[in-house]
Structure formats: structure tokens, C-alpha cells
Design a protein around this motif. Structure first.
Motif, mmCIF file in Angstrom:
data_model
loop_
_atom_site.group_PDB
_atom_site.id
_atom_site.type_symbol
_atom_site.label_atom_id
_atom_site.label_comp_id
_atom_site.label_asym_id
_atom_site.label_seq_id
_atom_site.Cartn_x
_atom_site.Cartn_y
_atom_site.Cartn_z
ATOM 1 N N HIS A 27 4.018 -5.040 13.605
ATOM 2 C CA HIS A 27 4.644 -4.311 14.727
ATOM 3 C C HIS A 27 4.361 -5.068 16.042
ATOM 4 O O HIS A 27 5.121 -5.939 16.395
ATOM 5 N N ASP A 67 9.407 -2.139 6.621
ATOM 6 C CA ASP A 67 8.258 -1.221 6.677
ATOM 7 C C ASP A 67 8.237 -0.259 5.479
ATOM 8 O O ASP A 67 7.550 -0.541 4.492
ATOM 9 N N HIS A 109 -1.846 -4.012 11.406
ATOM 10 C CA HIS A 109 -0.967 -3.231 12.273
ATOM 11 C C HIS A 109 -1.687 -3.074 13.617
ATOM 12 O O HIS A 109 -2.873 -2.697 13.646
ATOM 13 N N HIS A 126 5.676 -1.895 2.924
ATOM 14 C CA HIS A 126 4.671 -1.148 2.158
ATOM 15 C C HIS A 126 5.335 -0.723 0.866
ATOM 16 O O HIS A 126 6.316 0.038 0.905
ATOM 17 N N HIS A 143 6.656 -7.500 5.975
ATOM 18 C CA HIS A 143 6.036 -6.210 6.341
ATOM 19 C C HIS A 143 6.782 -5.104 5.597
ATOM 20 O O HIS A 143 7.743 -4.538 6.118
HETATM 21 ZN ZN ZN Z 1 3.779 -0.968 8.386
#
Ligand code: ZN
Ligand code: ADE
Length: 338
Positions: free
Chosen positions: A222, A279, A198, A20, A18
Motif C-alpha cells: 500500500h 489485495d 503493509h 492475500h 500483493h
Molecule cells: Zn494487503
């Protein structure tokens, strides 16, 4: 029951599931690209950029994140962004990574899909050749936009099916439930993409239920709000449904006031397949090892909990069983030296 040290964490082979890539844009590259393309940013120095990274919600972060991504223009910019993250993987012993990207953030500004994907995949291929970096791409749909635009993005992604393994769903969660994207996820499944979304980050626990039942996802990104529904927790445990959690992100975005409130280790000990991830590391103060370390500091994460989290990261990945076993045996070998 030794608390895991940074040395221990650093030595563990890990997968990151996870991340980005646009959230790994460091302030120095942001300023360099702004200058290269003569883009006027609100800030002029690294200190000014860092001072601006104070958030009180997901949206307050996303506003800066989309603005930052505006400096990515040509194929080399996308290559450089990806290359920097992959070098970080090598440094942090992230031996496998499944990387999210947001094509609509770029195509919406007139950047061609091909420019984005070609820059990314060239860097992935270089890292694979130079040190055997294992990786795949997750193409995310922006949930604040209509499903019709996600459908266009899926069509663009299909032309590069060989380079993209999965689809995902990100951006502003509240008010944009999974059901809005049922059609595009169903088509993506038919086309052979694996699926993540998500859910239950800022949004309610109901979004976790609907991501599983309506989008048929294989992982939840998450998912921290699962704690509001004990029956769901039981189900997630029974099915080993992975939750890719991001501790530093959750504290920086005020999902939890303090790290010691984070439920990840409690859920781990209850037998859920939770994993640690970064993240948007350049916005939230740390890459993967820093996220593990934050758990050691605030929640006294032990070495055996760290090993279980790393094992979960491979189990939850989209690798085939043979490659999963290979990485899991590397964990066993690395833990022998404790
Ligand atoms: Zn994320
Ligand atoms: N896009 C980038 N980071 C995100 C996050 N934490 N939640 C939703 N969308 C995102």
C-alpha cells in the motif's frame, strides 16, 4: 495518448505482488467448503454473501475475512483455494505472482502449519508444471497478535524455508506499528527471507518510515499515505522503493472516497516504483485486470502508463535479474502489437 482498454491490459504480461490468498476465497467456494465441513455460516446463498461485503474500514473487512477463512480445514481446501487463483493468473496473463498467506489465521484454529503449506505448494507445483506459472510465497505475520506468536510462526516457517521466499506484516494496522515486530523481522533477515510490510494503508505515514528503517523491508505494501510527506516521496523515488498499491481495495475500504482521488498515477508519473495489485479480490470486486481497468476508467490511465506499471511489477519482484529481463522483454513484445 490512448486510454488503456481491457483488451490492452489483458494482453500485457504482469506480475502480482500483493495478493492475500485467503482474500481470493470466492463466495461459491466459501459455501461449498462450509457445507463440506458442516460449518454454519451467517449466509446461505452467494447473493447473501455478496450483500454482506460492505465495508467502512479495514477492520470491518478483516472481521469477515477471518470468518471466511474458517472454512479452510484440510489440505485439499488449501489446494483448491490456491488452484483457483493460479487459474485466474493464467486467464489474466499474470505470468509471475508473489502470494501472501496468513499461517496464524489457520494455526490459531488448530490447523497444522504443514496442512496449509502442503496444500498451497502442491497447487503451485501443478501450475508450474502445467503452464510454467512462476510464483513464490510470502508468509505474513498478523500484527494484531503479539510478536511472541510471530516468532513461533517464523520457527514453523523455517522448517519449510525451501517453500517460502519472504515474510510480510498484515492485519489491523492502526495501533500496531512496525516497531512491534523488529525482532522477528531481524531474525527473518538473518535466516535469508526477503521482507515486505503493509504500511501507510490506514495507518500514518510514520509507519512507512519505520517499516523501512526498523524492519528493513524491500517493498512497502500500500504506502498510499506517503503523499503526506513530500521528503519521503522524494526518497522513495530516489531509492526506487516499490509500493504495491491496490486501487479497488482502497476504495472499498474507504481509504479514498472515490477512485479519482487515488494518487497512484501521479506517483507513477513522478517516477516512483508503484505497482497495481488486487489485495483481496473476492472481497473488493475484482482481480488484477479489473484494478488496472478501474484506473483507466476513473483516471484515464494511458497505454504507456499501463506498460510502465507492468514493468514496475517485474522490477519490484523478488525474481533474479535474468528472469526480470525475460519478463520485461515479453512486455516489449506484447506492446509492439498496439
Ligand atoms: Zn494487503
Ligand atoms: N489482510 C488481508 N488484506 C489486508 C489489507 N488490505 N490490509 C491489512 N491486512 C490485510
Amino acid at each position: 495518448m490512448t486510454v488503456a482498454s481491457l483488451e490492452f491490459i489483458a494482453r500485457l504480461p504482469k506480475a502480482e505482488l500483493h495478493l492475500h490468498i485467503e482474500g481470493s476465497l470466492e463466495p461459491d467456494l466459501l459455501l461449498e467448503l462450509a457445507e463440506k465441513h458442516k460449518i454454519d455460516l451467517l449466509y446461505k446463498t452467494i447473493e447473501e454473501v455478496e450483500a454482506a461485503y460492505q465495508f467502512d474500514s479495514l477492520q470491518s473487512f478483516l472481521d469477515l475475512y477471518y470468518m471466511g477463512a474458517g472454512v479452510l480445514i484440510d489440505e485439499q481446501d488449501f489446494y483448491d483455494l490456491m488452484w483457483r487463483y493460479l487459474c485466474r493468473c493464467r486467464e489474466e496473463n499474470i505470468v509471475h505472482t508473489e502470494i501472501m498467506f496468513d499461517p496464524q489465521t489457520h494455526t490459531g484454529r488448530g490447523i497444522l502449519f504443514d496442512v496449509v503449506i502442503n496444500g498451497f505448494t502442491r497447487a503451485l507445483e501443478d501450475a508450474r508444471q502445467q503452464w510454467g506459472q512462476s510464483s513464490s510465497l510470502i508468509m505474513c505475520f498478523l500484527r494484531h497478535l503479539p510478536e511472541s506468536e510471530a516468532l513461533l510462526t517464523l520457527a514453523q516457517g523455517l522448517a519449510h524455508k525451501d517453500k517460502i521466499l519472504s515474510v510480510g506484516l498484515d492485519s489491523s494496522e492502526v495501533g500496531h506499528p512496525p516497531e512491534k515486530f523488529q525482532k522477528v523481522f531481524s531474525l527473518a533477515k538473518e535466516a535469508g527471507f526477503s521482507r515486505v510490510a503493509h504500511a501507510g494503508e490506514e495507518g500514518p505515514v510514520q509507519y512507512i518510515h519505520s517499516a523501512i528503517s526498523l524492519l528493513d523491508v524491500q517493498r512497502i505494501d500500500h504506502g498510499v499515505r506517503c503523499v503526506d510527506d513530500p521528503a519521503l516521496v522524494e526518497n522513495l523515488k530516489k531509492n526506487r522503493m516499490p509500493l504495491t498499491m491496490c486501487p479497488l481495495s482502497n476504495v472499498r475500504l474507504c481509504v479514498f472516497d472515490q477512485m479519482r482521488e487515488h494518487p497512484i498515477l501521479k506517483l507513477l508519473d513522478e517516477g516512483l516504483c508503484v505497482t497495481v495489485n488486487s489485495d483481496d479480490p473476492s472481497y473488493f470486486g475484482g482481480y488484477l485486470n479489473e484494478n488496472y481497468l478501474a484506473l483507466a476508467k476513473a483516471l484515464s490511465m494511458t497505454e504507456s502508463q499501463a506498460v510502465q506499471l507492468a514493468r514496475n511489477s517485474f522490477e519490484a519482484s523478488f525474481l533474479d535479474d535474468t528472469r526480470k529481463q525475460l519478463f520485461l522483454s515479453k512486455i516489449d513484445a506484447s506492446a509492439l502489437f498496439v
